[in-house]
Design a protein around this motif. Structure first.
Motif, PDB file in Angstrom:
ATOM      1  N   LEU A 186       0.842  -1.184   0.000  1.00 27.05           N
ATOM      2  CA  LEU A 186       0.000   0.000   0.000  1.00 27.05           C
ATOM      3  C   LEU A 186       0.880   1.237   0.000  1.00 27.05           C
ATOM      4  O   LEU A 186       1.791   1.359   0.825  1.00 27.05           O
ATOM      5  CB  LEU A 186      -0.906   0.013   1.230  1.00 27.05           C
ATOM      6  CG  LEU A 186      -1.858   1.201   1.321  1.00 27.05           C
ATOM      7  CD1 LEU A 186      -2.920   1.130   0.229  1.00 27.05           C
ATOM      8  CD2 LEU A 186      -2.499   1.260   2.697  1.00 27.05           C
ATOM      9  N   TYR A 187       0.630   2.147  -0.933  1.00 29.41           N
ATOM     10  CA  TYR A 187       1.325   3.428  -1.007  1.00 29.41           C
ATOM     11  C   TYR A 187       0.332   4.521  -0.629  1.00 29.41           C
ATOM     12  O   TYR A 187      -0.847   4.452  -0.995  1.00 29.41           O
ATOM     13  CB  TYR A 187       1.813   3.703  -2.427  1.00 29.41           C
ATOM     14  CG  TYR A 187       2.954   2.841  -2.888  1.00 29.41           C
ATOM     15  CD1 TYR A 187       4.247   3.339  -2.936  1.00 29.41           C
ATOM     16  CD2 TYR A 187       2.736   1.529  -3.291  1.00 29.41           C
ATOM     17  CE1 TYR A 187       5.300   2.549  -3.379  1.00 29.41           C
ATOM     18  CE2 TYR A 187       3.780   0.729  -3.731  1.00 29.41           C
ATOM     19  CZ  TYR A 187       5.054   1.255  -3.774  1.00 29.41           C
ATOM     20  OH  TYR A 187       6.090   0.465  -4.203  1.00 29.41           O
ATOM     21  N   SER A 188       0.814   5.539   0.076  1.00 28.95           N
ATOM     22  CA  SER A 188      -0.037   6.680   0.415  1.00 28.95           C
ATOM     23  C   SER A 188       0.684   7.966   0.052  1.00 28.95           C
ATOM     24  O   SER A 188       1.911   8.020   0.029  1.00 28.95           O
ATOM     25  CB  SER A 188      -0.390   6.665   1.899  1.00 28.95           C
ATOM     26  OG  SER A 188       0.751   6.848   2.708  1.00 28.95           O
ATOM     27  N   PHE A 189      -0.106   8.999  -0.231  1.00 35.29           N
ATOM     28  CA  PHE A 189       0.477  10.308  -0.531  1.00 35.29           C
ATOM     29  C   PHE A 189      -0.566  11.398  -0.347  1.00 35.29           C
ATOM     30  O   PHE A 189      -1.761  11.138  -0.347  1.00 35.29           O
ATOM     31  CB  PHE A 189       1.083  10.366  -1.937  1.00 35.29           C
ATOM     32  CG  PHE A 189       0.267   9.764  -3.042  1.00 35.29           C
ATOM     33  CD1 PHE A 189      -0.481  10.553  -3.882  1.00 35.29           C
ATOM     34  CD2 PHE A 189       0.285   8.388  -3.261  1.00 35.29           C
ATOM     35  CE1 PHE A 189      -1.210  10.001  -4.919  1.00 35.29           C
ATOM     36  CE2 PHE A 189      -0.436   7.819  -4.302  1.00 35.29           C
ATOM     37  CZ  PHE A 189      -1.187   8.628  -5.136  1.00 35.29           C
TER      38      PHE A 189
ATOM     39  N   GLY B 198      -2.848  11.724  10.501  1.00 31.75           N
ATOM     40  CA  GLY B 198      -2.447  10.326  10.462  1.00 31.75           C
ATOM     41  C   GLY B 198      -3.019   9.551   9.297  1.00 31.75           C
ATOM     42  O   GLY B 198      -2.836   8.346   9.196  1.00 31.75           O
ATOM     43  N   GLN B 199      -3.721  10.228   8.385  1.00 33.60           N
ATOM     44  CA  GLN B 199      -4.398   9.519   7.308  1.00 33.60           C
ATOM     45  C   GLN B 199      -3.464   8.875   6.294  1.00 33.60           C
ATOM     46  O   GLN B 199      -3.899   8.053   5.503  1.00 33.60           O
ATOM     47  CB  GLN B 199      -5.449  10.393   6.621  1.00 33.60           C
ATOM     48  CG  GLN B 199      -4.952  11.638   5.943  1.00 33.60           C
ATOM     49  CD  GLN B 199      -4.981  12.856   6.835  1.00 33.60           C
ATOM     50  OE1 GLN B 199      -4.495  12.830   7.938  1.00 33.60           O
ATOM     51  NE2 GLN B 199      -5.530  13.946   6.338  1.00 33.60           N
ATOM     52  N   LEU B 200      -2.171   9.196   6.321  1.00 31.57           N
ATOM     53  CA  LEU B 200      -1.231   8.520   5.418  1.00 31.57           C
ATOM     54  C   LEU B 200      -0.844   7.143   5.940  1.00 31.57           C
ATOM     55  O   LEU B 200      -0.347   6.308   5.200  1.00 31.57           O
ATOM     56  CB  LEU B 200       0.023   9.374   5.200  1.00 31.57           C
ATOM     57  CG  LEU B 200      -0.185  10.703   4.483  1.00 31.57           C
ATOM     58  CD1 LEU B 200       1.149  11.424   4.319  1.00 31.57           C
ATOM     59  CD2 LEU B 200      -0.873  10.519   3.150  1.00 31.57           C
ATOM     60  N   GLY B 201      -1.031   6.912   7.244  1.00 34.28           N
ATOM     61  CA  GLY B 201      -0.696   5.610   7.817  1.00 34.28           C
ATOM     62  C   GLY B 201       0.794   5.385   7.982  1.00 34.28           C
ATOM     63  O   GLY B 201       1.245   4.252   8.132  1.00 34.28           O
ATOM     64  N   ARG B 202       1.570   6.466   7.972  1.00 42.28           N
ATOM     65  CA  ARG B 202       3.025   6.335   8.036  1.00 42.28           C
ATOM     66  C   ARG B 202       3.595   6.939   9.311  1.00 42.28           C
ATOM     67  O   ARG B 202       4.739   7.396   9.335  1.00 42.28           O
ATOM     68  CB  ARG B 202       3.650   6.995   6.808  1.00 42.28           C
ATOM     69  CG  ARG B 202       3.171   6.377   5.510  1.00 42.28           C
ATOM     70  CD  ARG B 202       3.902   6.819   4.278  1.00 42.28           C
ATOM     71  NE  ARG B 202       4.272   8.201   4.222  1.00 42.28           N
ATOM     72  CZ  ARG B 202       4.013   9.033   3.207  1.00 42.28           C
ATOM     73  NH1 ARG B 202       3.350   8.581   2.158  1.00 42.28           N
ATOM     74  NH2 ARG B 202       4.412  10.280   3.230  1.00 42.28           N
ATOM     75  N   GLY B 203       2.827   6.957  10.387  1.00 47.40           N
ATOM     76  CA  GLY B 203       3.316   7.480  11.656  1.00 47.40           C
ATOM     77  C   GLY B 203       3.654   8.952  11.554  1.00 47.40           C
ATOM     78  O   GLY B 203       2.853   9.749  11.095  1.00 47.40           O
ATOM     79  N   GLU B 204       4.860   9.300  11.968  1.00 49.38           N
ATOM     80  CA  GLU B 204       5.292  10.696  11.965  1.00 49.38           C
ATOM     81  C   GLU B 204       5.684  11.207  10.580  1.00 49.38           C
ATOM     82  O   GLU B 204       5.903  12.402  10.404  1.00 49.38           O
ATOM     83  CB  GLU B 204       6.474  10.876  12.924  1.00 49.38           C
ATOM     84  CG  GLU B 204       6.153  10.519  14.367  1.00 49.38           C
ATOM     85  CD  GLU B 204       5.062  11.411  14.945  1.00 49.38           C
ATOM     86  OE1 GLU B 204       5.109  12.637  14.742  1.00 49.38           O
ATOM     87  OE2 GLU B 204       4.152  10.863  15.603  1.00 49.38           O
ATOM     88  N   ASP B 205       5.791  10.326   9.594  1.00 44.78           N
ATOM     89  CA  ASP B 205       6.182  10.721   8.242  1.00 44.78           C
ATOM     90  C   ASP B 205       4.983  11.345   7.543  1.00 44.78           C
ATOM     91  O   ASP B 205       4.066  10.657   7.117  1.00 44.78           O
ATOM     92  CB  ASP B 205       6.684   9.513   7.458  1.00 44.78           C
ATOM     93  CG  ASP B 205       7.097   9.845   6.030  1.00 44.78           C
ATOM     94  OD1 ASP B 205       6.986  11.021   5.625  1.00 44.78           O
ATOM     95  OD2 ASP B 205       7.529   8.927   5.321  1.00 44.78           O
TER      96      ASP B 205
END
Length: 114
Positions: free
Chosen positions: A49-52, A58-65
């Motif tokens: 799964l890729y998010s951008f 938090g909607q990217l699902g990548r924690g603090e990134d």
């Protein structure tokens, strides 16, 4: 402007009136897509799964990134994602094993847990 189109910062305008390839995903075979409010998700043929886009809740699902460019959601590595749905400030995905994951702004139990 928020990265939801997947373009590298500095090259994205507020609008893109014609289809344009997302360079960061050109080498990835995509099988599913989902777009929310200022954020997007894609699922690769390999089940990644890729998010951008905008990730302030938090909607990217990548924690603090919270960087807006397309990146793999590392918390789901080891799971084969088969479907994704994206809301205004949250997302859900289903995996090949039958598990469902939720992340983002979770008021009103929209993530499926308290």
């Amino acid at each position: 402007r928020e990265g939801q189109l997947g373009y590298v910062s500095g090259h994205e305008s507020h609008e893109q009136s014609e289809p344009r390839a997302i360079d960061a995903l050109c080498s990835v075979r995509i099988t599913a897509i989902s777009a929310g409010f200022r954020h997007s998700r894609v699922v690769s043929e390999a089940g990644e799964l890729y998010s951008f886009g905008l990730g302030a809740s938090g909607q990217l699902g990548r924690g603090e990134d919270e960087e807006p460019q397309p990146k793999v959601v590392e918390a789901l590595l080891g799971e084969r994602v088969t479907a994704v749905a994206t809301g205004r400030d949250h997302s859900l995905c289903a995996t090949q094993s039958g598990r469902v994951f939720g992340w983002g702004r979770g008021g009103d139990a929209r993530l499926g847990f308290e």
